[in-house]
Design a protein around this motif. Structure first.
Motif, PDB file in Angstrom:
ATOM      1  N   GLU A  10       0.834  -1.195   0.000  1.00 16.02           N
ATOM      2  CA  GLU A  10       0.000   0.000   0.000  1.00 16.02           C
ATOM      3  C   GLU A  10       0.878   1.257   0.000  1.00 16.02           C
ATOM      4  OE1 GLU A  10      -3.199   0.507  -0.173  1.00 16.02           O
ATOM      5  OE2 GLU A  10      -3.794  -1.607  -0.225  1.00 16.02           O
ATOM      6  N   LYS A  12       0.296   4.060   1.292  1.00 19.16           N
ATOM      7  CA  LYS A  12       0.292   4.687   2.618  1.00 19.16           C
ATOM      8  C   LYS A  12       1.334   4.059   3.540  1.00 19.16           C
ATOM      9  CE  LYS A  12      -3.499   1.833   4.463  1.00 19.16           C
ATOM     10  NZ  LYS A  12      -2.672   1.111   5.447  1.00 19.16           N
ATOM     11  N   ASP A  13       1.631   2.783   3.305  1.00 16.90           N
ATOM     12  CA  ASP A  13       2.656   2.118   4.120  1.00 16.90           C
ATOM     13  C   ASP A  13       4.049   2.655   3.789  1.00 16.90           C
ATOM     14  OD1 ASP A  13       0.750   0.544   5.381  1.00 16.90           O
ATOM     15  OD2 ASP A  13       0.896  -1.043   3.877  1.00 16.90           O
ATOM     16  N   ARG A  15       4.607   5.720   2.685  1.00 11.24           N
ATOM     17  CA  ARG A  15       4.642   7.062   3.265  1.00 11.24           C
ATOM     18  C   ARG A  15       4.884   7.008   4.772  1.00 11.24           C
ATOM     19  NH1 ARG A  15       0.271   7.812  -0.407  1.00 11.24           N
ATOM     20  NH2 ARG A  15      -1.226   7.505   1.310  1.00 11.24           N
ATOM     21  N   ALA A  16       4.311   6.006   5.428  1.00 11.97           N
ATOM     22  CA  ALA A  16       4.511   5.850   6.868  1.00 11.97           C
ATOM     23  C   ALA A  16       5.978   5.568   7.185  1.00 11.97           C
ATOM     24  CB  ALA A  16       3.629   4.720   7.405  1.00 11.97           C
ATOM     25  N   HIS A  46       7.583   8.032  -7.500  1.00  9.60           N
ATOM     26  CA  HIS A  46       6.268   8.631  -7.362  1.00  9.60           C
ATOM     27  C   HIS A  46       5.772   9.150  -8.699  1.00  9.60           C
ATOM     28  CE1 HIS A  46       8.152  12.577  -7.652  1.00  9.60           C
ATOM     29  NE2 HIS A  46       8.974  12.236  -6.685  1.00  9.60           N
ATOM     30  N   GLY A  52       2.023  10.743  -5.820  1.00 13.33           N
ATOM     31  CA  GLY A  52       1.738   9.522  -5.078  1.00 13.33           C
ATOM     32  C   GLY A  52       2.785   8.456  -5.363  1.00 13.33           C
TER      33      GLY A  52
END
Length: 211
Positions: A10, A12-13, A15-16, A46, A52
């Motif tokens: 993912e 978001k993972d 980015r985390a 990205h 993204g």
């Protein structure tokens, strides 16, 4: 070494990971087909329009094997050479190649410049490092210097060159000297620094491999 394989992660993972205290040096656990493997983020890409994350590469690590990672180099204190002698800070490294095991990667390496006077430097051997951590540079490598601003002699030389303009070859000499002076200025002020985040490349998907 084990051949790399494609996996799904993912965005978001990713980015985390990048926003965690250790950034790209954060050790993560990837579980693929029921098998868990420790890994570090190697690179990411990205989308140029949305920004993204569209692709990431990981490489497998083991807690008992040393690796080399880039760690941010942060200066502390106020140099007496700057405060009292009008010196200029020249930070040669913004990150340092650190050799350690994955569980001992520091968030940053600090260098105290409080005692640096004009014309003095900080070297790798003078850094205070956490246990189990070493720097992959020669111990005598200069990493920070306090340098003098342009000297009066340098200004006089520039003035003499300008005075020669209009007398034969003086114009060519002027262009060469000014170019050299400008280049040296860029080295002191705008020297590029190695980033602490993994490098970016460009193709979709995610991959995990091993060193």
């Amino acid at each position: 070494s084990e051949k790399g394989r494609a996996i799904s992660v993912e965005p978001k993972d990713i980015r985390a990971i990048l926003h965690s205290p250790l950034g790209g040096n954060t050790v993560v656990t990837l579980t693929v087909d029921g098998h868990s493997q420790l890994a570090l983020l190697k690179s990411f890409d990205h989308d140029p329009m949305t920004r993204g994350v569209v692709h990431a590469d990981f490489y497998s690590v083991a807690l008992d094997r040393q690796i080399t990672v880039q760690v941010p180099f942060v200066l502390t204190g106020e140099s007496k050479g700057i405060a009292n002698e009008g010196g200029i800070l020249r930070q040669i490294y913004r990150s340092l190649p650190v050799v350690t095991t994955p569980d001992k990667i520091p968030a940053k390496i600090e260098g105290d410049i409080s005692n640096l006077g004009l014309g003095e430097s900080l070297h790798v051997r003078e850094l205070i490092l956490p246990e189990g951590v070493s720097i992959k540079l020669d111990a005598s490598q200069t990493i920070v210097s306090i340098v003098a601003p342009a000297s009066a002699q340098g200004r006089e030389q520039a003035h003499l060159i300008r005075a020669d303009v209009g007398r034969g070859a003086g114009h060519a000499v002027l262009s060469t000297e000014l170019g050299a002076l400008r280049f040296e200025h860029d080295l002191e002020i705008d020297e590029p620094a190695a980033e602490s985040l993994p490098r970016q490349r460009g193709s979709p998907g995610s991959r995990v491999g091993s060193t």
